[in-house]
Scaffold this motif. Structure first.
Motif, PDB file in Angstrom:
ATOM      1  N   PHE A  80     -40.359  17.081 -12.914  1.00 51.81           N
ATOM      2  CA  PHE A  80     -41.225  16.384 -13.859  1.00 51.81           C
ATOM      3  C   PHE A  80     -42.437  15.819 -13.126  1.00 51.81           C
ATOM      4  O   PHE A  80     -42.299  15.062 -12.167  1.00 51.81           O
ATOM      5  CB  PHE A  80     -40.451  15.261 -14.557  1.00 51.81           C
ATOM      6  CG  PHE A  80     -39.235  15.782 -15.279  1.00 51.81           C
ATOM      7  CD1 PHE A  80     -39.349  16.296 -16.557  1.00 51.81           C
ATOM      8  CD2 PHE A  80     -37.995  15.778 -14.668  1.00 51.81           C
ATOM      9  CE1 PHE A  80     -38.239  16.795 -17.216  1.00 51.81           C
ATOM     10  CE2 PHE A  80     -36.879  16.268 -15.317  1.00 51.81           C
ATOM     11  CZ  PHE A  80     -36.997  16.782 -16.589  1.00 51.81           C
ATOM     12  N   PHE A  81     -43.626  16.215 -13.577  1.00 53.95           N
ATOM     13  CA  PHE A  81     -44.894  15.777 -12.987  1.00 53.95           C
ATOM     14  C   PHE A  81     -45.654  14.910 -13.989  1.00 53.95           C
ATOM     15  O   PHE A  81     -45.437  15.000 -15.197  1.00 53.95           O
ATOM     16  CB  PHE A  81     -45.771  16.993 -12.645  1.00 53.95           C
ATOM     17  CG  PHE A  81     -45.161  17.911 -11.642  1.00 53.95           C
ATOM     18  CD1 PHE A  81     -45.276  17.645 -10.285  1.00 53.95           C
ATOM     19  CD2 PHE A  81     -44.469  19.041 -12.041  1.00 53.95           C
ATOM     20  CE1 PHE A  81     -44.716  18.495  -9.344  1.00 53.95           C
ATOM     21  CE2 PHE A  81     -43.907  19.898 -11.109  1.00 53.95           C
ATOM     22  CZ  PHE A  81     -44.028  19.629  -9.759  1.00 53.95           C
ATOM     23  N   ASP A  82     -46.577  14.127 -13.482  1.00 51.74           N
ATOM     24  CA  ASP A  82     -47.509  13.370 -14.320  1.00 51.74           C
ATOM     25  C   ASP A  82     -46.813  12.538 -15.397  1.00 51.74           C
ATOM     26  O   ASP A  82     -47.223  12.525 -16.559  1.00 51.74           O
ATOM     27  CB  ASP A  82     -48.526  14.321 -14.959  1.00 51.74           C
ATOM     28  CG  ASP A  82     -49.382  15.022 -13.921  1.00 51.74           C
ATOM     29  OD1 ASP A  82     -49.614  14.431 -12.850  1.00 51.74           O
ATOM     30  OD2 ASP A  82     -49.804  16.165 -14.172  1.00 51.74           O
ATOM     31  N   CYS A  83     -45.753  11.838 -14.997  1.00 54.94           N
ATOM     32  CA  CYS A  83     -45.026  10.988 -15.948  1.00 54.94           C
ATOM     33  C   CYS A  83     -45.958   9.926 -16.529  1.00 54.94           C
ATOM     34  O   CYS A  83     -46.818   9.391 -15.840  1.00 54.94           O
ATOM     35  CB  CYS A  83     -43.851  10.314 -15.253  1.00 54.94           C
ATOM     36  SG  CYS A  83     -42.620  11.484 -14.673  1.00 54.94           S
ATOM     37  N   ASP A  84     -45.798   9.634 -17.777  1.00 50.69           N
ATOM     38  CA  ASP A  84     -46.545   8.622 -18.518  1.00 50.69           C
ATOM     39  C   ASP A  84     -48.011   8.977 -18.749  1.00 50.69           C
ATOM     40  O   ASP A  84     -48.803   8.122 -19.136  1.00 50.69           O
ATOM     41  CB  ASP A  84     -46.457   7.247 -17.851  1.00 50.69           C
ATOM     42  CG  ASP A  84     -45.047   6.689 -17.877  1.00 50.69           C
ATOM     43  OD1 ASP A  84     -44.296   7.028 -18.823  1.00 50.69           O
ATOM     44  OD2 ASP A  84     -44.684   5.929 -16.974  1.00 50.69           O
ATOM     45  N   LYS A  85     -48.402  10.217 -18.516  1.00 45.73           N
ATOM     46  CA  LYS A  85     -49.768  10.639 -18.818  1.00 45.73           C
ATOM     47  C   LYS A  85     -49.785  11.247 -20.213  1.00 45.73           C
ATOM     48  O   LYS A  85     -48.842  11.934 -20.612  1.00 45.73           O
ATOM     49  CB  LYS A  85     -50.274  11.644 -17.789  1.00 45.73           C
ATOM     50  CG  LYS A  85     -50.503  10.995 -16.435  1.00 45.73           C
ATOM     51  CD  LYS A  85     -51.208  11.921 -15.499  1.00 45.73           C
ATOM     52  CE  LYS A  85     -51.443  11.199 -14.179  1.00 45.73           C
ATOM     53  NZ  LYS A  85     -52.101  12.050 -13.210  1.00 45.73           N
ATOM     54  N   PRO A  86     -50.833  11.010 -20.973  1.00 43.75           N
ATOM     55  CA  PRO A  86     -50.885  11.551 -22.334  1.00 43.75           C
ATOM     56  C   PRO A  86     -50.945  13.080 -22.332  1.00 43.75           C
ATOM     57  O   PRO A  86     -51.516  13.684 -21.418  1.00 43.75           O
ATOM     58  CB  PRO A  86     -52.175  10.960 -22.914  1.00 43.75           C
ATOM     59  CG  PRO A  86     -52.965  10.521 -21.742  1.00 43.75           C
ATOM     60  CD  PRO A  86     -52.011  10.245 -20.617  1.00 43.75           C
TER      61      PRO A  86
END
Length: 110
Positions: A80-86
């Motif tokens: 999982f990459f870029d967690c919490d990015k829209p």
């Protein structure tokens, strides 16, 4: 993991243990999880090896599961990459959609 500090957890779980873990959930959730487990059972899997990497914010960064099926071994890793990015999500065209459970049925029919 990609420059992030994580804690690595490792273990083995049987499908019966997984099934026991969600018995207190609502009927719809149990039905979904039972369908997932039936896919593994259809492949002849009764036990999974699991690795889980958790970051400092208690988010899963990588999940890996392995098992031995009737027709051989499988190994699935999700990172999982870029967690919490829209994100913007668009439904794919019907021609681009497959049901993994149907795909697995073909894999077990010889």
């Amino acid at each position: 993991m990609e420059g992030e500090k994580t804690a690595h957890y490792k273990g083995t779980v049987t499908l019966d243990q997984i099934r026991e873990s969600y018995q207190d959930e609502d009927a719809a959730a149990r039905k979904r999880r039972d369908k997932d487990l039936s896919m593994y059972e259809g492949l002849g899997v009764d036990k999974l090896a699991v690795d889980l990497w958790i970051d400092q914010d208690d988010r899963t960064r990588r999940f890996r599961t392995r098992g031995a099926a009737d027709k051989g071994r499988f190994d699935l890793t999700m990172t999982f990459f870029d967690c919490d990015k829209p994100v913007t999500v668009r439904a794919p065209a019907a021609k681009d959609v497959v049901d993994p459970a149907q795909m697995m049925k073909g894999a077990t029919s010889g």
